[in-house]
Structure formats: structure tokens, C-alpha cells
Design a protein around this motif. Structure first.
Motif, short mmCIF file in Angstrom:
data_model
loop_
_atom_site.label_atom_id
_atom_site.label_comp_id
_atom_site.label_asym_id
_atom_site.label_seq_id
_atom_site.Cartn_x
_atom_site.Cartn_y
_atom_site.Cartn_z
N ARG A 40 7.62 -16.19 13.29
CA ARG A 40 8.80 -15.67 14.00
C ARG A 40 8.73 -14.15 14.14
NH1 ARG A 40 12.64 -17.18 17.69
NH2 ARG A 40 14.48 -15.91 17.36
N VAL A 41 8.24 -13.48 13.12
CA VAL A 41 8.06 -12.02 13.17
C VAL A 41 7.13 -11.66 14.33
CG1 VAL A 41 6.97 -10.07 11.98
CG2 VAL A 41 8.58 -11.52 10.75
N ALA A 42 6.04 -12.41 14.46
CA ALA A 42 5.08 -12.16 15.55
C ALA A 42 5.74 -12.40 16.92
CB ALA A 42 3.85 -13.04 15.38
N GLU A 43 6.50 -13.49 17.03
CA GLU A 43 7.19 -13.79 18.29
C GLU A 43 8.17 -12.68 18.67
OE1 GLU A 43 9.24 -17.49 17.77
OE2 GLU A 43 7.40 -18.68 17.78
N GLN A 44 8.90 -12.20 17.67
CA GLN A 44 9.92 -11.18 17.91
C GLN A 44 9.36 -9.76 17.94
OE1 GLN A 44 13.41 -11.80 18.37
NE2 GLN A 44 12.56 -13.81 18.77
N GLU A 45 8.07 -9.63 17.56
CA GLU A 45 7.40 -8.33 17.51
C GLU A 45 8.17 -7.33 16.65
OE1 GLU A 45 6.89 -7.32 21.65
OE2 GLU A 45 5.25 -8.74 21.89
N ILE A 46 8.55 -7.79 15.46
CA ILE A 46 9.29 -6.95 14.51
C ILE A 46 8.27 -6.09 13.74
CG2 ILE A 46 10.86 -6.96 12.53
CD1 ILE A 46 12.15 -8.17 14.99
N THR A 47 8.56 -4.82 13.63
CA THR A 47 7.64 -3.92 12.92
C THR A 47 7.84 -4.04 11.41
OG1 THR A 47 9.20 -2.07 12.92
CG2 THR A 47 7.70 -2.27 14.84
N MET A 48 6.80 -3.68 10.68
CA MET A 48 6.87 -3.69 9.22
C MET A 48 7.96 -2.72 8.74
SD MET A 48 5.93 -4.87 6.32
CE MET A 48 4.43 -5.80 6.56
N GLU A 49 8.07 -1.60 9.40
CA GLU A 49 9.08 -0.61 9.01
C GLU A 49 10.49 -1.19 9.12
OE1 GLU A 49 10.57 3.91 10.21
OE2 GLU A 49 9.04 2.92 11.42
N ARG A 50 10.75 -1.89 10.22
CA ARG A 50 12.08 -2.50 10.40
C ARG A 50 12.35 -3.57 9.35
NH1 ARG A 50 14.45 -6.02 15.25
NH2 ARG A 50 16.59 -6.09 14.51
N MET A 51 11.34 -4.39 9.05
CA MET A 51 11.50 -5.43 8.03
C MET A 51 11.80 -4.79 6.67
SD MET A 51 8.63 -8.34 8.91
CE MET A 51 7.26 -7.23 9.18
N CYS A 52 11.04 -3.77 6.31
CA CYS A 52 11.24 -3.10 5.02
C CYS A 52 12.64 -2.50 4.92
CB CYS A 52 10.19 -2.01 4.82
SG CYS A 52 8.52 -2.64 4.59
N PHE A 94 15.38 -3.34 6.66
CA PHE A 94 16.42 -4.37 6.69
C PHE A 94 16.51 -5.11 5.37
CE2 PHE A 94 18.46 -8.37 7.73
CZ PHE A 94 19.47 -7.98 8.59
N LEU A 95 15.36 -5.38 4.77
CA LEU A 95 15.33 -6.15 3.52
C LEU A 95 15.45 -5.28 2.28
CD1 LEU A 95 12.41 -8.55 4.49
CD2 LEU A 95 14.85 -9.11 4.47
N HIS A 96 15.38 -3.97 2.48
CA HIS A 96 15.40 -3.02 1.35
C HIS A 96 14.27 -3.31 0.37
CE1 HIS A 96 19.30 -1.85 2.92
NE2 HIS A 96 19.74 -3.08 2.74
N LYS A 97 13.07 -3.53 0.93
CA LYS A 97 11.89 -3.85 0.13
C LYS A 97 10.73 -2.96 0.55
CE LYS A 97 13.77 -7.60 -1.73
NZ LYS A 97 14.29 -7.56 -3.06
N GLU A 98 9.80 -2.76 -0.38
CA GLU A 98 8.57 -2.04 -0.09
C GLU A 98 7.64 -2.92 0.74
OE1 GLU A 98 7.95 1.15 -0.94
OE2 GLU A 98 9.96 1.25 -1.81
N GLU A 99 6.70 -2.30 1.43
CA GLU A 99 5.78 -3.02 2.30
C GLU A 99 5.00 -4.10 1.55
OE1 GLU A 99 2.06 -2.09 5.31
OE2 GLU A 99 3.53 -0.51 4.91
N GLU A 100 4.57 -3.80 0.33
CA GLU A 100 3.81 -4.77 -0.47
C GLU A 100 4.64 -6.02 -0.77
OE1 GLU A 100 4.27 -1.49 -1.67
OE2 GLU A 100 2.46 -0.82 -0.63
N VAL A 101 5.92 -5.78 -1.06
CA VAL A 101 6.82 -6.90 -1.36
C VAL A 101 7.02 -7.77 -0.12
CG1 VAL A 101 9.14 -7.54 -2.12
CG2 VAL A 101 7.96 -5.62 -3.21
N VAL A 102 7.20 -7.13 1.04
CA VAL A 102 7.37 -7.87 2.29
C VAL A 102 6.12 -8.70 2.58
CG1 VAL A 102 7.69 -7.66 4.80
CG2 VAL A 102 9.06 -6.26 3.24
N GLU A 103 4.95 -8.12 2.37
CA GLU A 103 3.70 -8.87 2.57
C GLU A 103 3.64 -10.09 1.64
OE1 GLU A 103 1.34 -8.64 4.77
OE2 GLU A 103 1.90 -6.74 5.70
#
Length: 142
Positions: free
Chosen positions: A15-27, A29-38
Motif C-alpha cells: 500500500r505504501v508503494a501504491e500511495q508513494e508515501i515517503t519514508m520521512e512522512r511515515m516516520c 506520522f508514526l513517530h518512529k525512527e526509520e529503522e523501526v519503520v523498516e
């Protein structure tokens, strides 16, 4: 789409790929570090509070995957246990099939992956209900 084995991280990643959501936006929004999001994107399961945040960010109801799983794979005996209804939490009937479930079942039959009798046996769908779905599908395709 198979509902039997749910790898929620994979569905979220798609879904992230479909919506073309950036890692920065995910981090953010979720209040998480990039490693945690991965790690979350690689997770087979996750906390419901976190899953709810993903649903909001990606504008998709990931909980419906689990509801569909229950509709298709819950034991048939669970249907008749009405005496266990709670007065404090909502009660949902098993026999309410979403359009996605209907399409999933019809696709399996039309592709030859399963026969009608196998669907009836595997998913505990009443024969008359299945025939009604197939008739409606034939009417739409004509």
C-alpha cells in the motif's frame, strides 16, 4: 489475495508503494525512527494501535484482512454460539460477507482452483448463498 496467511507488513509495504508515501512522512506520522519503520514493514504482525495509525496514514482498512480471515476460516461451530454474546462489546455476525470475500470465492471457482463443493466445505458457506453469488456474477458478466 489469500486471507489464510496474513503478513501485515507485506500488505502495508504494498500500500505504501501504491500511495508513494515517503519514508520521512511515515516516520513523522508514526513517530518512529526509520529503522523501526523498516522493521514494521517486515513484521508479520503488529500492535493494533500501531496498525490503526497505518490505516489512517494509508487510508486503508487493514483490519478488514483479519475480518475476512475470520469469515473464511473460523470454525463453523462458532456460528451457532449466540448464547455467548456480550452486552459490553459489539457482536458481529459471521454470515455477513463483504464484496471482497464474494469476489475472492467466485474467482477461486471460476479459475478452477476450487470446486463449488470444496468452497462450501472449506469456508462453510451455505450452498444457496454460493449459488446466488454465482448467479449474480453470471448476470453481471452477460
Amino acid at each position: 489475495m489469500l486471507y489464510k496467511e496474513i503478513h501485515i507488513g507485506q500488505f502495508i509495504k504494498e500500500r505504501v508503494a501504491e500511495q508513494e508515501i515517503t519514508m520521512e512522512r511515515m516516520c513523522n506520522f508514526l513517530h518512529k525512527e526509520e529503522e523501526v519503520v523498516e522493521e514494521l514493514l517486515a513484521s508479520k504482525s503488529m500492535d493494533t494501535e500501531l496498525l490503526l495509525r497505518w490505516c489512517k496514514l494509508l487510508e486503508y482498512d487493514f483490519f478488514r484482512l483479519y475480518s475476512s480471515h475470520l469469515i473464511l476460516y473460523a470454525p463453523p461451530s462458532a456460528v451457532n454460539k449466540n448464547h455467548n454474546k456480550s452486552e459490553k462489546i459489539p457482536y458481529f455476525r459471521k454470515n455477513i460477507y463483504t464484496q471482497e470475500i464474494k469476489e475472492f470465492i467466485i474467482k477461486r471457482i471460476l479459475s478452477g482452483e476450487m470446486t463449488q463443493s470444496e468452497v462450501i466445505r472449506e469456508y462453510s458457506i451455505p450452498k444457496s448463498t454460493l449459488h446466488r453469488w454465482l448467479q449474480k456474477n453470471n448476470t453481471i458478466n452477460e
